[in-house]
Design a protein around this motif. Structure first.
Motif, PDB file in Angstrom:
ATOM      1  N   THR B  94     -98.070  49.625  -6.887  1.00  0.00           N
ATOM      2  CA  THR B  94     -99.378  49.615  -6.253  1.00  0.00           C
ATOM      3  C   THR B  94    -100.479  50.140  -7.158  1.00  0.00           C
ATOM      4  O   THR B  94    -101.641  49.858  -6.942  1.00  0.00           O
ATOM      5  CB  THR B  94     -99.353  50.442  -4.956  1.00  0.00           C
ATOM      6  N   GLY B  95    -100.125  50.901  -8.148  1.00  0.00           N
ATOM      7  CA  GLY B  95    -101.177  51.418  -9.028  1.00  0.00           C
ATOM      8  C   GLY B  95    -100.680  51.604 -10.445  1.00  0.00           C
ATOM      9  O   GLY B  95     -99.538  51.996 -10.669  1.00  0.00           O
ATOM     10  N   VAL B 114     -97.880  55.063 -13.360  1.00  0.00           N
ATOM     11  CA  VAL B 114     -97.506  53.938 -12.514  1.00  0.00           C
ATOM     12  C   VAL B 114     -96.987  54.460 -11.181  1.00  0.00           C
ATOM     13  O   VAL B 114     -96.105  55.314 -11.142  1.00  0.00           O
ATOM     14  CB  VAL B 114     -96.399  53.099 -13.186  1.00  0.00           C
ATOM     15  N   SER B 115     -97.541  53.943 -10.103  1.00  0.00           N
ATOM     16  CA  SER B 115     -97.040  54.376  -8.800  1.00  0.00           C
ATOM     17  C   SER B 115     -96.723  53.170  -7.940  1.00  0.00           C
ATOM     18  O   SER B 115     -97.256  52.078  -8.143  1.00  0.00           O
ATOM     19  CB  SER B 115     -98.064  55.270  -8.117  1.00  0.00           C
TER      20      SER B 115
END
Lengths: 318, 292
Positions: B94-95, B114-115
């Motif tokens: 998502t990110g 990074v998530s």
């Protein structure tokens, strides 16, 4: 440990999907290309200006010609345009970055959706928003690649796919193995550069690849990464211990026999390592032998630790 | 004759213009340097449709409508691609924020955060990615890996996570996460399936994502068989499900039924598990409990 440079990503023996655009973008090389472009345009303006400079100096002794002033005025106009353009570009850049930050926050639910008071008209703000989304998507796709994703690419109008399996050990990205897979009429591997000692056909048979390709790719990745790990360890062991000689090894790197010689002691230790589980990069059995003494141990973390233990064994500490 | 006067004015104007030129040159150089700095961040170094859009916004290109639609097309392609990668990789990102720490001709160092989530398991990883152009090709390495996952699962993962951070094995983290998530999904599907098929006997007091399934006959509420299905993650990243049967039967009941069938249920279940596999073994137990 020294860095081990990887072999090339594509194999000369296979083609087809390997010519397709690589998502694994080499940012640094593309960056360099556009830097050269900038230098070219700057040189154009600068050389024009330096020509004027020379002209001016040669005319200093003579009364100024109206033509000279005209040329200077034109140069000023050009520079003004250039300056304004650059200012606009930099400001736009800033706006996009700002938008992107707020979009990132929305994605992680940190902030409510707020309208960043942009003093652009709505069409421009749409374009800006779109551009910010573009940068976000590029980053996410890059991330998918970096974390070891399969880089799936559809080919032949949906009749096939290309995937690549990345291998990695101790912080270094190693070889990538590619597979070209037919999707219609049935799911079938058509081409690949997986080495023959990796049981690809067995894995395919045992998998559910008709319905879920990951049931093939995940175990394949496990095998390939374990192999890459063993291969790296085998390569490094010589560099770590000058007194090591590889007596026996195989391509799959599942068997290794090393001879450690200690000159002072005039003894040699034979160390055998079995890696019977091909999905692991750690040995299942390690065996030391020297002067009739035998020492059998069950597991070890990494190969270089085995070398330390070999030392201990020689010195009768083990 | 006015030529003399004119040439004096011209000289003054020329001098003024020259000064202005020098001033503008300096400004332009400074702006170019700033732009170069801005573009050091690879994400914001625009090419293709993005470059067109940029120029259109800054007034240099005509045909704004076309620019918007062409960029829209490209963005839609990227959205499709992201969906495809998400589906194939089994993780949802998502990110991703990047910060360029170093960018020279041959070397690029970025800090990435990074998530995302894998099924319902949330994660966030932060690391440094270096790309160095060497004679033999581009060498990519990871350093300073930091991994955070959903607090609920930390216990299960703690030894694995410390191992992964030490060995910087970013890829192993994701392979293991996915594997773990797949095994949890197997459990959830199985539990839900049995609850739907045998609603009188099966209950999931902590929900279908929990590790425990309760089995009891409606007429014997005091006698409960607990199915404990845990998914264990080893330090090396090996994911192994473990299913156990526990009995919660009052002493009096055990006294009434001294046979091994009830008391030795846990061990018997393990044998059943080895022969039939989890689903079939559980179904057999449920059938037994429902006394049908």
């Amino acid at each position: 440990m020294t860095l081990q440079p990887p072999k090339s990503n594509t194999s000369a023996t296979t083609s087809g999907c390997f010519h397709l655009k690589q998502r694994n973008v080499h940012y640094s090389t593309q960056h360099k290309y556009s830097q050269n472009m900038e230098v070219a345009t700057t040189k154009g303006v600068l050389s024009h200006l330096s020509r004027l400079e020379v002209q001016k100096r040669s005319l200093k002794s003579q009364p100024q010609q109206p033509g000279g002033v005209k040329a200077l005025r034109a140069t000023v106009e050009a520079l003004l345009t250039q300056r304004d353009q650059l200012r606009a570009e930099i400001q736009t850049h800033k706006n996009i970055k700002k938008l992107r930050v707020s979009m990132d926050k929305q994605c992680t639910n940190e902030e409510e959706e707020t309208e960043e008071g942009m003093d652009e008209d709505s069409e421009n703000s749409n374009l800006l928003r779109l551009m910010a989304r573009h940068t976000q998507l590029k980053d996410l796709l890059h991330a998918h690649n970096v974390v070891g994703g399969y880089n799936v690419v559809k080919t032949r109008q949906g009749k096939g796919v290309c995937v690549s399996v990345a291998t990695f050990y101790e912080g270094v990205y190693l070889n990538t193995y590619n597979l070209e897979i037919d999707v219609k009429p049935t799911v079938r591997i058509s081409r690949h550069n997986v080495p023959p000692f990796i049981p690809l056909n067995n894995l395919a048979e045992q998998s559910n690849m008709q319905t879920d390709l990951r049931t093939l790719l995940d175990p394949l990745s496990q095998h390939l990464n374990a192999f890459a790990g063993r291969q790296q360890q085998f390569k490094f062991v010589k560099e770590l211990h000058k007194s090591v000689e590889v007596m026996e090894s195989n391509v799959l790197c599942s068997l290794l026999v090393l001879k450690f010689t200690v000159p002072r002691e005039k003894t040699a230790v034979l160390c055998s390592l079995d890696y019977t589980d091909c999905t692991r990069s750690l040995p299942t059995r390690v065996h030391f032998e020297s002067d009739g003494r035998i020492c059998l141990v069950q597991k070890f973390p990494r190969l270089y630790i085995t070398c330390h233990l070999a030392d201990a064994f020689i010195k009768r500490d083990l | 004759m006015t030529t003399g006067k004119m040439s004096n004015e011209n000289t003054e104007e020329a001098a003024a213009l020259q000064a202005q030129i020098e001033h503008l040159q300096a400004e332009v150089s400074a702006l170019r340097r700033q732009q170069k700095d801005d573009q050091k961040d690879v994400t914001f170094h625009f090419r293709g449709q993005m470059q067109n859009a940029m120029l259109s916004l800054c007034g240099q290109r005509q045909g704004d409508e076309k620019v918007l639609s062409m960029l829209m097309e490209e963005v839609e392609e990227l959205e499709e691609d992201l969906k495809l990668q998400t589906q194939m990789n089994g993780i949802s990102l998502t990110g991703c924020t990047t910060k360029t720490l170093q960018s020279s001709g041959r070397k690029l160092v970025q800090q990435l955060c990074v998530s995302g989530h894998c099924s319902e398991l949330l994660f966030q990883v932060e690391f440094q990615l270096s790309e160095v152009n060497e004679a033999s090709g581009c060498v990519r390495t990871i350093s300073e890996l930091n991994v955070v996952i959903d607090a609920g699962e930390m216990q299960n993962f703690s030894s694995f996570l410390s191992g992964v951070e030490e060995s910087r094995d970013l890829l192993l983290f994701f392979r293991t996460l996915r594997s773990f998530s797949d095994r949890c999904d197997d459990r959830r599907r199985t539990f839900q399936h049995f609850q739907e098929k045998y609603p009188a006997v099966v209950s999931l007091p902590a929900g279908c994502r929990s590790e425990v399934m309760h089995l009891s006959h409606p007429e014997l509420p005091g006698c409960v068989l607990l199915v404990h299905w845990s998914v264990h993650v080893s330090r090396e990243g090996g994911v192994s499900p473990k299913v156990e049967l526990l009995t919660k039967i009052p002493e009096r009941a055990l006294q009434l039924f001294p046979s091994q069938a009830v008391g030795g249920a846990a061990e018997a279940f393990q044998s059943l598990l080895r022969i039939l596999g989890a689903e079939a073994a559980l179904e057999a137990v449920i059938m037994a409990v429902s006394l049908s």
